[in-house]
Design a protein around this motif. Structure first.
Motif, short mmCIF file in Angstrom:
data_model
loop_
_atom_site.label_atom_id
_atom_site.label_comp_id
_atom_site.label_asym_id
_atom_site.label_seq_id
_atom_site.Cartn_x
_atom_site.Cartn_y
_atom_site.Cartn_z
N ARG A 135 0.85 -1.20 0.00
CA ARG A 135 0.00 0.00 0.00
C ARG A 135 0.88 1.24 0.00
N ALA A 164 -7.81 0.77 -0.09
CA ALA A 164 -7.60 1.95 0.74
C ALA A 164 -8.06 1.67 2.16
N LYS A 165 -7.36 2.29 3.10
CA LYS A 165 -7.77 2.13 4.48
C LYS A 165 -8.87 3.10 4.85
N VAL A 213 -4.38 -3.51 -3.86
CA VAL A 213 -4.26 -2.63 -2.70
C VAL A 213 -5.60 -1.99 -2.43
N VAL A 257 2.35 1.83 -3.40
CA VAL A 257 1.42 2.43 -4.37
C VAL A 257 1.30 3.93 -4.11
N ILE A 258 1.22 4.29 -2.84
CA ILE A 258 1.13 5.71 -2.49
C ILE A 258 2.39 6.43 -2.98
N PHE A 305 -3.56 8.16 -0.52
CA PHE A 305 -2.72 9.24 -1.00
C PHE A 305 -3.55 10.50 -1.25
N ASN A 335 -9.49 3.52 -5.91
CA ASN A 335 -9.43 3.13 -4.51
C ASN A 335 -8.01 2.85 -4.05
N THR A 369 2.37 6.88 -6.80
CA THR A 369 1.44 7.94 -7.23
C THR A 369 2.03 9.31 -6.95
N CYS A 370 2.65 9.43 -5.77
CA CYS A 370 3.24 10.72 -5.39
C CYS A 370 4.31 11.10 -6.41
N GLN A 372 -1.47 -2.97 -8.65
CA GLN A 372 -2.17 -1.90 -7.95
C GLN A 372 -3.56 -2.29 -7.52
N GLU A 403 9.14 0.36 -11.82
CA GLU A 403 8.12 -0.51 -12.40
C GLU A 403 8.71 -1.85 -12.80
#
Lengths: 237, 468
Positions: free
Chosen positions: A77, A177-178, A175, A80-81, B158, B153, A84-85, A172, A165
C-alpha cells in the motif's frame, strides 16, 4: 520500526510534493519572481532526495522475504502511495519546465499574467524545506539557467519510475484503501471553514444571524407588551 | 522542447484555438496597451487585478476593430474556456458587458489539451472541498466523489494525505492569496468537470480521419519518405479536367434542369406538402397511361434518363421492336439482372443469357465485336456477377449512339410529346373559409387505445395547442 520510518518518509515526500504543486501554480502570475524560481529549484531537489530515500527503503523491505503477510500488504500500500506521489511530482516538474519556458522573467516584452496574487511563497518553501526562513543566494538569471537542470532532473525521475516498475511488481488492484469516503472530515485539522472559505459564504452566514437576532428581539418585545397589558387589565378591573 | 509529453505516449498537441486564446490573454497584460486593472474590495481584504466585463469588451473592440456583438461573443468564448473567470457569480461562466468583476486565470490552470485534468487531481480537489465545507458538497460532486473513491481506490489514502497537505501548504500564504487560489481552482474544475447538463468546451467532435492530420510524425525516416513519394505519384496520375470545362458543364446541367425542379420552379398542379393534394404524385407515378410533358421532355436530355424511367424504357422497347433491334435492350436488362441479382442464381442467369443472346444461332443474337465476344466467352467459364460487363457496356454505347438519336427524331416520340399532359394548377378557392386548412397530421400518441390515451393526453399537450 521500519513501518514507522517508511511512513514518516512518505509523509515528508507528500508534504514536499504539495508545496511544490503550490509553487508551480504561481509561475507566470504576478507573484512570480526570481525567488520563486529558486524556491522551486530547492524544493524539487529536496523532493528528489526524499524520493530516492523512500525508494531505497521500500525496495529493501519489499525484497525481504521474511516479512509477514499483513506487513507485506501494508508495504505494498505504501509503495502504491509512493509511486502515485512520484507521478504527480513528475507531471508538476514537466509543467514547471513548460511554464518556465513560456514566462521568462527578465524579458521586458513578455508580461506576467495579472492573477491577483500579491504575496510571496516563502512560507510555503520554508515549510517544504522544514526550516524557519528561506535564504536566497542564486543569481539574477536563475529562471533561464535552471531550466536545463530541470530537464535533466525530469529525465532522472522518469528513469527512476521506469526502474521501479521493472524491478518491483506490485499489482495496484490488490491494494485497498484504508480510508472510507469522508474519512478526511474526522481528522482534527485547524482548517476551519471561516479562514479559507469564500468570503461570500461568510457574509451570508453573518446576515442570517443578524436577521435571526432581530426576529428574536421583536418577538420578545411583543411578548413583554402583551404581558404588561394583561397585568394592567387585571389591575384596573 | 523535447520533454513535452507523458512517458511512452505520443506527445499531445494543444488545440489551436487554445493557443490563440493564450496569445490574446498575454497581449491583454501589456501595461500600456492592455486592460486597466482595478481592485476588488472584500469585507476586510483588498485583492488587486480585477476588471469589469465592460473593460474586456471595450479592449477587444479597440484592439481588433470589431463590432460590439462580435467582441461580446469573443469574450464569452474566453470566459467559457476558463482563461478569465467571474468573481461575483462563479458558477456561470459567461461574460456580462457591465460592471461585474472578472480576473485572469493563472497559467497552470489554463485549459489545455496537452495537460488534461486527471482523475487524481479531481479527487484531491473534491477531498479538499469536503474538508473545507465539512461534507457539504454539491449533488454531482458527491456522486463524483463516491465514484472516484471506487475507481481509484488503490490511491485513495494518497488522495486524503495530499488534500490535507495542500491545505496546510496554502495556510502559509496571505489571506488574499488564499482566496484567489480557491477561486482559481474552482473555475478550473468548472471548466474541466462541468456540472451535468452544462456543455463541455473540451469536447472535440468526431474527427474526420485523414491519416495525414491525426498522426504526429516524429521521425522522418525512410518509411515516411517512401509513403510520401507513393502518395504524390498517385496524386499525379489522377485524371483532371480543367475547371473551366467543369463549370461550363455544371452550368449547362443546371440550366437544363431548372424548369424540372419542383422547388426552384414550382410543381403543377400543386405542392402536396403544402396543399395536401396528392395529384402531383399520382400523375408522376412510375406507370401512368399519360405521362406529363416535363417527364417526356426529360427523356430527351440524356439516354440514362430514358432508360431509368420505366415508362420511357417501355416506349424505347416499342420503338426498337419496329427497328428490329429489340434484343439489345433485352440483353441489357438481362445483364442488369445479373449484376444486381441474387448470388445463388448467378450461374443460372449467365447460362440463360448465353443461350438467348450469345450462342451462335441464338434466337435473339446480339451484335458484339469479336474481341469482346472472345473475352465474354472466356469469362462465362467461371461465371461471376460482373462477367458480362464489357458486353453490356458495348451494347449500351451502341444503343446510345445509334438507336437513341433516331428515337428522339421518330414519330413515336413526337406523338408522345404532343399527347403529354400539362396538369392545371389547383384553383385557389375564392371564399377563404372554404379553403382547406393546412395542418400537420395528428400526433400518433393521441390515437392510442383508451387505456393509454389518458396518460398520453396529459403528456403531449403541446401538440393540440399548436394545431389550433
Amino acid at each position: 520500526m521500519v513501518k514507522e520510518e517508511c511512513k514518516a518518509l512518505l509523509d515528508a515526500l507528500s508534504k514536499v510534493t504539495a508545496c511544490y504543486r503550490h509553487m508551480v501554480l504561481t509561475i507566470g502570475g504576478t507573484s512570480d519572481s526570481q525567488n520563486l524560481r529558486e524556491e522551486l529549484k530547492k524544493t524539487r531537489q529536496k523532493a528528489q532526495e526524499l524520493a530516492v530515500a523512500n525508494r531505497n527503503k521500500l525496495t529493501a523491505v519489499l525484497k525481504d522475504k521474511s516479512v509477514s503477510k499483513e506487513d507485506k500488504a501494508e508495504f505494498e500500500r505504501l509503495w502504491v502511495i509512493f509511486s502515485t506521489c512520484l507521478e504527480i511530482l513528475e507531471i508538476d516538474m514537466r509543467r514547471a519546465l513548460e511554464l518556465g519556458h513560456e514566462f521568462p522573467l527578465n524579458v521586458p516584452k513578455k508580461h506576467l499574467i495579472q492573477t491577483g496574487m500579491s504575496g510571496g511563497t516563502s512560507g510555503v518553501a520554508a515549510r517544504a524545506m522544514s526550516i524557519q526562513n528561506m535564504k536566497y543566494e542564486a543569481e539574477h538569471n536563475i529562471d533561464v539557467v535552471d531550466l536545463k537542470d530541470l530537464e535533466n532532473e525530469i529525465n532522472q525521475v522518469g528513469e527512476m519510475m521506469y526502474e521501479m516498475e521493472m524491478k518491483v511488481s506490485v499489482p495496484q488492484w490488490t491494494v485497498e484503501a484504508k480510508q472510507d469516503p469522508g474519512a478526511e472530515l474526522k481528522s482534527t485539522i485547524s482548517v476551519g471553514a471561516s479562514s479559507i472559505g469564500m468570503i461570500s459564504v461568510e457574509e451570508n452566514k453573518s446576515f442570517c444571524d443578524i436577521s435571526k437576532i432581530l426576529a428574536g428581539i421583536i418577538f420578545s418585545a411583543v411578548l413583554i407588551i402583551a404581558i404588561v397589558l394583561a397585568v394592567c387589565v387585571v389591575k384596573l378591573s | 522542447m523535447t520533454v513535452g509529453g507523458p512517458r511512452g505516449g505520443h506527445p499531445r498537441l494543444q488545440m489551436p484555438c487554445l493557443s490563440k486564446m493564450e496569445r490574446m490573454i498575454v497581449s491583454m497584460q501589456d501595461p500600456d496597451m492592455g486592460i486597466k486593472m482595478r481592485n476588488q474590495r472584500l469585507l476586510i481584504t483588498v485583492i488587486p487585478h480585477a476588471m469589469t466585463g465592460n473593460d474586456i469588451v471595450e479592449w477587444l473592440i479597440q484592439k481588433y476593430g470589431i463590432s460590439e456583438e462580435e467582441s461580446l461573443h469573443l469574450g464569452n468564448l474566453i470566459v467559457k474556456h476558463g482563461y478569465i473567470y467571474p468573481l461575483k457569480d462563479p458558477r456561470s461562466l459567461t461574460l456580462r458587458a457591465d460592471e461585474s468583476p472578472y480576473r485572469f486565470q493563472t497559467p497552470y490552470f489554463w485549459t489545455s489539451t496537452k495537460w488534461p485534468a486527471t482523475e487524481l487531481d479531481y479527487a484531491i480537489y473534491l477531498a479538499k472541498k469536503n474538508i473545507r465545507k465539512q461534507g457539504d458538497l454539491i449533488e454531482h460532486e458527491k456522486d463524483n466523489y463516491n465514484l472516484l473513491h471506487k475507481r481509484i481506490n488503490h490511491t485513495w489514502d494518497f488522495v486524503v494525505m495530499q488534500a490535507r497537505e495542500q491545505l496546510r501548504a496554502a495556510k502559509q500564504r496571505r489571506k488574499g492569496d488564499r482566496i484567489v487560489i480557491d477561486c482559481q481552482e474552482q473555475a478550473y474544475w468548472l471548466v474541466n468537470r462541468p456540472p451535468p447538463g452544462a456543455p463541455s468546451v473540451l469536447e472535440q467532435g468526431p474527427e474526420r480521419r485523414n491519416c495525414h492530420t491525426s498522426r504526429v510524425q516524429l521521425a522522418k525516416n525512410m518509411d515516411y519518405y517512401k509513403r510520401e513519394i507513393e502518395y504524390c505519384r498517385k496524386a499525379m496520375a489522377r485524371t483532371r479536367v480543367k475547371s473551366s470545362i467543369c463549370l461550363e458543364g455544371y452550368i449547362k446541367f443546371n440550366e437544363q434542369y431548372v424548369p424540372h425542379d419542383p422547388i426552384m420552379s414550382g410543381c403543377l398542379p400543386s405542392n402536396p406538402w403544402i396543399t395536401d393534394d396528392t395529384t402531383y404524385w399520382a400523375m408522376n407515378a412510375p406507370t401512368v397511361l399519360t405521362p406529363t410533358k416535363l417527364r417526356v421532355e426529360r427523356w430527351g436530355f440524356d439516354f440514362s434518363e430514358l432508360l431509368t424511367d420505366p415508362l420511357g424504357r417501355a416506349q424505347l422497347l416499342e420503338f426498337l421492336k419496329k427497328e428490329f433491334s429489340a434484343e439489345n435492350l433485352s440483353f441489357w436488362e438481362a445483364c442488369e439482372e445479373l449484376r444486381y441479382g441474387e448470388q445463388s442464381r448467378i450461374a443460372e442467369i449467365v447460362d440463360s443469357i448465353y443461350q438467348q443472346f450469345l450462342a451462335p444461332g441464338a434466337t435473339r443474337w446480339v451484335n458484339i465485336d469479336s474481341k469482346t465476344m472472345e473475352r465474354t466467352l472466356e469469362g462465362i467459364k467461371t461465371p461471376h456477377r460482373y462477367v458480362m460487363d464489357d458486353a453490356q457496356m458495348h451494347i449500351y454505347m451502341l444503343m446510345k449512339k445509334d438507336s437513341y438519336p433516331r428515337f428522339l427524331k421518330s414519330e413515336l416520340y413526337r406523338n408522345l410529346l404532343a399527347e403529354a399532359v400539362i396538369p392545371p394548377e389547383t384553383k385557389k378557392r375564392v371564399f377563404p373559409f372554404m379553403r382547406k386548412q393546412r395542418h400537420s397530421s395528428p400526433s400518433p400518441a393521441l390515437l392510442l387505445p383508451a387505456g393509454d390515451a389518458e396518460d398520453k393526453i396529459k403528456g403531449p399537450t403541446a401538440v393540440p395547442e399548436e394545431e389550433s
